[in-house]
Structures are given as structure tokens and as C-alpha cells.
Design a protein around this motif. Structure first.
Motif: not given
Length: 275
Positions: A75-100
Motif C-alpha cells: 500500500x502506498x505509504x501514508x505519512x498520516x500513520x506517523x500521528x497514530x498511536x497504533x497501527x497495523x503493520x502488514x506484509x500480505x505475502x512475505x517471501x514473494x519470490x518463494x511464493x511465485x
């Protein structure tokens, strides 16, 4: 949910959502997967499945904590996250090379970060059906069974790494093994998050990560290791802080506390001798 919500109450819905994402990804690999390269050097693979999983996670996680920010690899990074006390941090597919490539060692990684540290994590390896979960202060589990890092049977300098399974970048792994008697190098694990989670599970004893890994690669695995009585820091010994303007990190090492200290010393010595 309110700001004072018990993180434990989020575990069940988080697991459900991450399993939905895993099912989506597994279903997609039955057909040819469209993929391409991104990044400044056009050297980072991404697939249509990464994007589909990212959309699902954002749609489903959003209502759990409406005030939470969002940081994802796809997801395109939104600088508004820097003002959030909490946020979701996500990698939808970690290891895409292996997945493909049809390998089994890719994961879906989700963490909730509060005030720069992860407090809730779910990491799913769909092919091997492994769900790792951690809640700050409450331990870590794999498929519902508590996990802990594996301590060395011999705490002496010579015994710490006897038979120790060590994973990391090939060049560093080669040099570390040459300098440390008894090390057993681990074959490449495409998902960095899974490499570190294997330390929490006790299947890998020491895991290294190269410089420039990102928040989404690390946040879930970070909490898993610490809740499994292990340690993950930069090689210099600094705690990883999340939701910074540039979400990239220095070289890292994860292990049980005794091996962690020793591994850092060895890597520092290797760095000095290579100058």
C-alpha cells in the motif's frame, strides 16, 4: 474497540482474518500467477496475489480498530500513520519470490504496533498450516501450543554454537560458520518473518537479517521471538523501533539471549577484520 481494549480479545478475529487471507492465497496458486518487478531497481517481485491479500486484510482489519493506522508493503505509504498511536503493520505475502516459485516457505504477516513496538502478532505459513500468534506479556504459540527459543545445552563459549542451526544471508552465514565451530547452516528461508519465527519455535537457533529489512518484514516476528523468551535486535544491540518516517532497519540478529550476545560479538569481530 476502545483504546483500552484487551489485546487478547483481538486474537480470535485476527486469526480468522489472517486465515481468510491464507485461503485466498492458496486458492490463487492453482492457476498461473501474474507477477512483475517493482522498486527503484526493478528488482523486487510482486504478484497480483500480494495485492489481493493486501486488499482483503485492509478491508477486514480496519473495522477491528477504526483509529489504527496502516503500513503495508503493498500500500502506498501514508505519512498520516506517523500521528497514530497504533497501527497495523502488514506484509500480505512475505517471501514473494518463494511464493511465485511454488516454494512452501512464504507467509502472511500481521502485527499491531503501539507506540513503536508490536503488541499483537499473527504469522501464517499457509502451505504448512502453521499459525504463530503472540500477545505482549502473554507468550507465543504455534497452532495453539506455547513455544520458546531453544537454549544451548552448553553455555560455554565453545558449546554455545555446537550443532546450532543458523540462518541468514549466504555471505554472512558462510563467514559466521567459518569463525564458529559446530554451526549448522540452514538452507534459504524465503520469508524473513518465518526465518525469525523459527527461532521463536526453537527450530533455528540464530537468525540474521541483512540491512534494509522493513517494518512489515519484522514486526510480527519480533514479538514472537521476545514472547518466546528470545531476543531480536540490531547487530549493534539496539531495540527495533517501528512506525518511523523511514521504516527500514540495520542488520539484525535473533536468538536466545546467550547465543544472541555471542553472535553479536562474533559479527562485530568479523566486521573489524574485513575493514
Amino acid at each position: 474497540m476502545s483504546d483500552t481494549a484487551d489485546h487478547g480479545t483481538l486474537v480470535a478475529p485476527l486469526e480468522t482474518i489472517v486465515r481468510e487471507a491464507g485461503a485466498l492465497a492458496l486458492a490463487a496458486i492453482r492457476d498461473p500467477i501474474k507477477s512483475w518487478y517493482k522498486g527503484k531497481g526493478q528488482d523486487q517481485p510482486v504478484s497480483e496475489v500480494d495485492l489481493a491479500v493486501d486488499r482483503l486484510l485492509k478491508e477486514r482489519l480496519g473495522p477491528l480498530l477504526p483509529d489504527a493506522g496502516w503500513l503495508s508493503e503493498e500500500t502506498e505509504d501514508d505519512p498520516a500513520r506517523l500521528g497514530c498511536d497504533r497501527l497495523w503493520v502488514v506484509d500480505p505475502i512475505d517471501g514473494t519470490r518463494g511464493f511465485i516459485a511454488g516454494k512452501p516457505d512464504w507467509t502472511i504477516s500481521v502485527a499491531l504496533v503501539e507506540h513503536d513496538r508490536p503488541v499483537l502478532a499473527a504469522l501464517l505459513a499457509p502451505v504448512t498450516d502453521e499459525m504463530f500468534v503472540a500477545v505482549a506479556g502473554r507468550g507465543a504459540t504455534r497452532n495453539g501450543v506455547p513455544i520458546r527459543v531453544a537454549p544451548a545445552a552448553d553455555a560455554s563459549d565453545a558449546g554455545l554454537f555446537a550443532g546450532a542451526a543458523v540462518a541468514g544471508p549466504p555471505r554472512l552465514l558462510e563467514r559466521f560458520a567459518a569463525a564458529t565451530a559446530g554451526v549448522v547452516p540452514v538452507p534459504k528461508v524465503h520469508s524473513l518473518a518465518l526465518r525469525i519465527a523459527r527461532v521463536a519455535h526453537g527450530r533455528i537457533h540464530v537468525a540474521f537479517a541483512s540491512k534494509d529489512s522493513h517494518d512489515w518484514d519484522l514486526a510480527a516476528a519480533d514479538l514472537l521471538v521476545h514472547e518466546a523468551a528470545g531476543t531480536l535486535t540490531t547487530v549493534a544491540g539496539d531495540t527495533i523501533r517501528y512506525n518511523r518516517p523511514v521504516p527500514r532497519h540495520e542488520a539484525l540478529v535473533a536468538a536466545d539471549p546467550a547465543r544472541h550476545r555471542a553472535a553479536r560479538d562474533i559479527v562485530a569481530q568479523l566486521a573489524r577484520t574485513s575493514r
